[in-house]
Design a protein around this motif. Structure first.
Motif, PDB file in Angstrom:
ATOM      1  N   ARG A  93       0.838  -1.202   0.000  1.00  0.00           N
ATOM      2  CA  ARG A  93       0.000   0.000   0.000  1.00  0.00           C
ATOM      3  C   ARG A  93       0.873   1.251   0.000  1.00  0.00           C
ATOM      4  O   ARG A  93       1.910   1.298   0.627  1.00  0.00           O
ATOM      5  CB  ARG A  93      -0.883   0.034   1.245  1.00  0.00           C
ATOM      6  N   ASN A 107     -12.879  11.477   4.115  1.00  0.00           N
ATOM      7  CA  ASN A 107     -11.685  10.650   3.990  1.00  0.00           C
ATOM      8  C   ASN A 107     -10.411  11.262   4.538  1.00  0.00           C
ATOM      9  O   ASN A 107      -9.352  10.655   4.473  1.00  0.00           O
ATOM     10  CB  ASN A 107     -11.482  10.217   2.543  1.00  0.00           C
TER      11      ASN A 107
ATOM     12  N   TYR B 206     -11.835   7.816   6.844  1.00  0.00           N
ATOM     13  CA  TYR B 206     -10.448   8.286   6.932  1.00  0.00           C
ATOM     14  C   TYR B 206      -9.526   7.218   7.506  1.00  0.00           C
ATOM     15  O   TYR B 206      -8.322   7.244   7.271  1.00  0.00           O
ATOM     16  CB  TYR B 206     -10.349   9.595   7.723  1.00  0.00           C
ATOM     17  N   ARG B 208      -9.831   4.012   6.704  1.00  0.00           N
ATOM     18  CA  ARG B 208      -9.528   3.204   5.524  1.00  0.00           C
ATOM     19  C   ARG B 208      -8.472   3.895   4.671  1.00  0.00           C
ATOM     20  O   ARG B 208      -7.531   3.267   4.199  1.00  0.00           O
ATOM     21  CB  ARG B 208     -10.807   2.988   4.709  1.00  0.00           C
ATOM     22  N   THR B 209      -8.637   5.217   4.504  1.00  0.00           N
ATOM     23  CA  THR B 209      -7.653   5.967   3.729  1.00  0.00           C
ATOM     24  C   THR B 209      -6.276   5.867   4.374  1.00  0.00           C
ATOM     25  O   THR B 209      -5.275   5.678   3.696  1.00  0.00           O
ATOM     26  CB  THR B 209      -8.072   7.442   3.620  1.00  0.00           C
ATOM     27  N   ALA B 210      -6.228   6.001   5.714  1.00  0.00           N
ATOM     28  CA  ALA B 210      -4.957   5.909   6.421  1.00  0.00           C
ATOM     29  C   ALA B 210      -4.306   4.548   6.176  1.00  0.00           C
ATOM     30  O   ALA B 210      -3.097   4.452   5.965  1.00  0.00           O
ATOM     31  CB  ALA B 210      -5.172   6.136   7.914  1.00  0.00           C
ATOM     32  N   THR B 211      -5.123   3.492   6.170  1.00  0.00           N
ATOM     33  CA  THR B 211      -4.594   2.161   5.889  1.00  0.00           C
ATOM     34  C   THR B 211      -4.069   2.094   4.462  1.00  0.00           C
ATOM     35  O   THR B 211      -3.003   1.544   4.204  1.00  0.00           O
ATOM     36  CB  THR B 211      -5.696   1.097   6.081  1.00  0.00           C
ATOM     37  N   ALA B 212      -4.826   2.700   3.540  1.00  0.00           N
ATOM     38  CA  ALA B 212      -4.423   2.668   2.130  1.00  0.00           C
ATOM     39  C   ALA B 212      -3.121   3.414   1.896  1.00  0.00           C
ATOM     40  O   ALA B 212      -2.431   3.181   0.912  1.00  0.00           O
ATOM     41  CB  ALA B 212      -5.526   3.270   1.263  1.00  0.00           C
ATOM     42  N   LYS B 213      -2.782   4.340   2.809  1.00  0.00           N
ATOM     43  CA  LYS B 213      -1.540   5.099   2.651  1.00  0.00           C
ATOM     44  C   LYS B 213      -0.318   4.244   2.936  1.00  0.00           C
ATOM     45  O   LYS B 213       0.805   4.651   2.691  1.00  0.00           O
ATOM     46  CB  LYS B 213      -1.534   6.290   3.615  1.00  0.00           C
ATOM     47  N   GLY B 214      -0.545   3.064   3.522  1.00  0.00           N
ATOM     48  CA  GLY B 214       0.578   2.181   3.818  1.00  0.00           C
ATOM     49  C   GLY B 214       1.040   2.281   5.261  1.00  0.00           C
ATOM     50  O   GLY B 214       2.139   1.852   5.584  1.00  0.00           O
ATOM     51  N   LEU B 215       0.217   2.858   6.151  1.00  0.00           N
ATOM     52  CA  LEU B 215       0.586   2.924   7.569  1.00  0.00           C
ATOM     53  C   LEU B 215       0.416   1.542   8.198  1.00  0.00           C
ATOM     54  O   LEU B 215      -0.416   0.755   7.767  1.00  0.00           O
ATOM     55  CB  LEU B 215      -0.300   3.907   8.319  1.00  0.00           C
ATOM     56  N   THR B 216       1.214   1.286   9.251  1.00  0.00           N
ATOM     57  CA  THR B 216       1.047   0.018   9.945  1.00  0.00           C
ATOM     58  C   THR B 216      -0.235   0.073  10.763  1.00  0.00           C
ATOM     59  O   THR B 216      -0.712   1.150  11.106  1.00  0.00           O
ATOM     60  CB  THR B 216       2.223  -0.251  10.892  1.00  0.00           C
ATOM     61  N   ARG B 217      -0.764  -1.089  11.099  1.00  0.00           N
ATOM     62  CA  ARG B 217      -2.005  -1.168  11.863  1.00  0.00           C
ATOM     63  C   ARG B 217      -1.875  -0.417  13.187  1.00  0.00           C
ATOM     64  O   ARG B 217      -2.774   0.310  13.608  1.00  0.00           O
ATOM     65  CB  ARG B 217      -2.347  -2.646  12.117  1.00  0.00           C
TER      66      ARG B 217
END
Lengths: 562, 308
Positions: A93, A107, B206, B208-217
């Protein structure tokens, strides 16, 4: 052909996605296959619930927690990523697959500054993340004054600016694939155009492949080389964009092409220019010019202004002019559309006409009476004759009222008829809006968006109104449903002699339904005239801009031209 | 912002005056002669009674007495109670004890409530979530003094992990058990509030967007879910301070903590009006200031809120 171009960047094979719900498993995507080549733009088109977003989200492991991949495979750059674990997904990602989400309002995290949200993206993907880098990324996405903007919070941004910030985030790590999930459907057409132009330019420069998800066929055809059409979880058709539009094979695609408002309106216009089918096309619309000539000035709006007081610092108040000296008339039995971008004051006019907002200056007269002077009994009667249909069919129906009670309520309030008569009327109204009578006992949450909007129409018609004010009444609906509702409204108009005031930002809708158009910009009316005149020969630059921004307007679509 | 702060501080004035006036009036209306309480069973000689009446302005009308009292309050003179002790010095000894107790209780309910609530919210519908929910319901349902006696008996007497009662110095360590009791009900509320809030925010776009950015859980949870979920919790903790002060009366009584609560209880049973009024006034003031702080904290947590 080199190696690189011959194997797809994203390859989805026989993908199946299943959601577990309280009523059992639902297969949202079934045996769907499509692929995206490096640097290519592919659009997935379909109505809501067709599985288009779900398929794309599965590719970066962002399915909702109750969803799972139940079949098939997803390959990214030749590697099977169908069931990789979370840590590998995190690596993918951001710098390999980026995302621009649908709704710019929800978002961005409201509690963090824009700069912070860009910075953490860069940091998470191991890229330099100084303030300078953040500003650069935002600037590339077309956000002016990026240094200052980076220190602001999302609520200080307009929708268009937020979407630019989200594009900046999605592209900041230069991913090889960008998933753009309805990136502009929440925005005005003019903003939509600039944003999409910019996105296209950026992805071309970076060589990013784009998977564009949209419900707008016109937009898909304009932006993508290849279009994939999804219907009820299946890919029903795929191919080069223009071929698909000119020569749709699957019945659903045909229906979609026919009802896409942007394309339909263009066709009417073209047909008229070439002198073909004009009468036939016009016959479909309720031309009520004869009636119109009988009764002019049903509603007269003269020099209407609305000034809002805004609370400023230190208890001072500032004035904001939402509507500025607007005059127009609505002849009986016709449809007048007020168009403009959000914030142009068009909804405020509707609210004043409905008597929901006080009038600062000027007057509105309805059937010869000034509505500002109406009190008590007269106001009650006025309210009966003027009924609204609002934008959001989810928010404007009381969830605790069943459909019968929803439609019956206005009649009960206005003491129309006996209980038995009212029930009969509700049934006939349901017939009129083409809903089964069995629906009376159901509740709004059990209905689809289109069905709810039909209920809202039935409720508006319950009191036999003379004027119906439709405030963005079809904007929240899918194109197919939109077309059905517009047809229904047109039929009802010719049957019942209704007068409509249509408030909308969508010029394609105007083209289909309105007899007259008023174009609003920043509270002022910049242009008015018959729909034909305004569309064929727009006088102001603003109207031209609005018209040019309709997705698909620039496409050479008529089959005879192909 | 400064304007807002100024307005809020101005608002404190009527609230404070109203609250003290009300309490002063209620105590004034209590049946019984203050002189009788002062002089004990033997009674005072008329001369002494007259002198005392003169000294304490007991013959003055109610409002005059109230204004005198307020005057004293603002010059730092809280007066003396019926046994002749300076009320000021009583508060000086008791206040730090209750402050320690309240801080420990707040820390306990804040930290544990948020941690348990966060975990339950992320694992909604799983075993941990349901267990914690049932336990929190039980804690809310059982009266606080029952819980207090149970903990005192099992932890203090049976297991000997803590002293069942607190010594005169009432240090930090001794106060842990009473603080847990005091914070227990609020802990359950904080937990449930955090859980609901986390479960809601975890599904936000937001996130989901944060996850999509490649941040760790972990980062998504810390930065994007937890921070946003703290907004309602902060509001609750501020309002809860009032409940803590009320609860302190019971808890301090049970664990024999020499704090404000037990002084208030003692003063009430003795009908010691000046002490009651003083303590309640201070509690009102603390409550008002704490709520102001929470509102400011609220603006810091949620930048959309701007005060003007």
């Amino acid at each position: 052909m080199t190696e690189q171009t011959s194997h797809p960047l994203l390859d989805i094979k026989n993908l199946g996605i299943t959601f577990s719900t309280s009523t059992g498993d639902v297969e949202a995507v079934k045996e769907s296959s499509f692929s995206v080549m490096p640097g290519e733009t592919v659009a997935i088109v379909g109505e809501s619930g067709s599985g288009k977003s779900t398929s794309a989200l599965a590719a970066i492991g962002l399915l909702p927690s109750n969803g799972r991949i139940s079949g098939g495979q997803i390959f990214f750059d030749g590697k099977d990523i169908t069931h990789i674990d979370e840590s590998e997904k995190v690596k993918l990602r951001g710098n390999q697959i980026g995302m621009v989400p649908q709704d710019p309002m929800s978002n961005l995290n409201p509690v963090w500054k824009i700069g912070f949200q860009v910075k953490e993206t860069l940091k998470a993907n191991g890229l330099p993340s100084s303030d300078k880098d953040v500003s650069r990324v935002l600037e590339q996405a077309g956000l002016p004054d990026a240094d200052r903007r980076a220190r602001q919070y999302p609520h200080e941004f307009s929708g268009g600016m937020r979407q630019r910030a989200l594009i900046a985030i999605g592209l900041s790590c230069q991913p090889r694939l960008l998933i753009a999930d309805e990136p502009t459907s929440a925005l005005d057409v003019t903003v939509q155009r600039t944003i999409l132009d910019h996105l296209e330019g950026m992805t071309q420069d970076l060589g990013t492949a784009v998977l564009l998800i949209t419900h707008d066929l016109g937009l898909a055809a304009e932006r993508a080389r290849k279009v994939v059409v999804m219907y009820k979880g299946r890919v029903v058709e795929a191919g080069p964009a223009l071929d698909l539009l000119r020569n749709p094979q699957h019945p659903y695609t045909k229906k979609l092409v026919d009802s896409a408002p942007s394309l339909a309106s263009r066709r009417i216009q073209v047909a008229r220019e070439t002198g073909q089918e004009t009468d036939e096309l016009l016959a479909e619309r309720p031309k009520t010019e004869i009636q119109a000539s009988l009764q002019h000035d049903f509603v007269q709006i003269e020099n209407l202004s609305k000034v809002f007081k805004l609370r400023g610092a230190w208890g001072k108040s500032e004035q904001f002019t939402a509507v500025d000296d607007v005059s127009f008339t609505i002849p009986r039995g016709t449809t007048t559309a007020v168009v403009g971008e959000s914030g142009s004051g068009k909804s405020t006019i509707a609210r004043m006409l409905l008597g929901l907002e006080s009038i600062t200056r000027g007057r509105i007269s309805f059937d010869g009476r000034d509505i500002a002077g109406l009190k008590g009994r007269e106001m009650f009667t006025f309210r009966r004759r003027v009924q609204p249909i609002f934008q959001d069919p989810y928010g404007s129906l009381d969830p605790m009222y069943n459909i019968f009670r929803t439609i019956e309520e206005p009649m009960r309030v206005h003491k129309v008829g006996s209980k038995a008569e009212r029930e009969k009327k509700v049934k006939s109204l349901l017939d009129q809006v083409q809903l089964p009578q069995s629906m009376m006992a159901r509740y709004p949450n059990e209905l689809s968006g289109g069905q709810r909007q039909r209920v809202a129409i039935a409720r508006a018609l319950a009191l036999n109104p003379d004027l119906v004010v439709c405030d963005e009444a079809v904007s929240a609906l899918d194109v197919l449903v939109q077309a059905q509702i517009l047809n229904l409204l047109a039929e009802l108009q010719s049957e019942l002699g209704l007068t409509y005031l249509f408030i909308t930002h969508d010029l394609a809708v105007v083209r289909q339904i309105a007899d007259r158009v008023c174009v609003m910009e920043k509270g002022k009316m910049v242009e008015t005239g018959s729909t034909d005149a305004v569309f064929e020969d727009p006088q102001t630059e603003y109207t031209q801009k609005l018209l040019a921004a309709i997705p698909g307007a620039g496409l050479m679509i008529p089959p005879e031209a192909a | 912002m400064l304007w807002y702060l100024f307005k809020r501080i101005l608002q404190l004035i009527p609230v404070f005056l109203g609250a003290t006036l009300l309490v002063y009036f209620l105590v004034f209306m209590l049946p019984g002669d203050p002189l009788a309480a002062l002089c004990g069973e033997k009674g005072c000689t008329p001369g002494v009674a007259a002198a005392l009446t003169e000294k304490y302005h007991l013959d003055d009308p109610f409002l005059v007495q109230y204004v005198n009292y307020l005057g004293g309050l603002f010059t730092g003179d809280l007066g003396v109670n019926f046994s002749g002790r300076e009320i000021g010095s009583i508060l000086e000894n008791a206040f730090p004890v209750t402050a320690r107790l309240a801080i420990e209780a707040l820390v306990f309910e804040g930290i544990f409530g948020v941690i348990f609530g966060l975990y339950a919210g992320l694992k909604r519908g799983k075993l941990f979530d349901s267990t914690v929910l049932v336990i929190s319901l039980i804690v809310i349902a059982i009266p606080i003094f029952v819980l207090a006696f149970m903990l005192q008996f099992f932890v203090g007497v049976r297991l000997g992990l803590a002293k069942p009662t607190v010594s005169g110095t009432a240090g930090w360590g001794e106060l842990i058990l009473p603080a847990v009791v005091l914070g227990l009900v609020s802990f359950a509320y904080v937990l449930r509030l955090t859980r609901t809030s986390v479960a809601e925010n975890a599904n936000a776009d937001y996130v989901r967007t944060a996850t999509a950015k490649g941040l760790t859980r972990g980062r998504v949870i810390r930065v994007h879910i937890l921070r946003n979920s703290m907004i309602p919790v902060a509001t609750f903790l501020g309002a809860d301070l009032g409940a803590l002060m009320g609860g302190a009366v019971v808890t301090e009584g049970i664990f024999n903590v020499p704090g404000i609560g037990s002084q208030l209880y003692k003063a009430l049973t003795l009908g010691d009006a000046p002490t009651v009024v003083s303590i309640v006034s201070i509690m009102v003031l603390i409550f008002c200031v704490a709520n102001l702080l929470v509102d400011l904290l609220y603006a810091w947590l949620d930048p959309r809120i701007r005060y003007a």
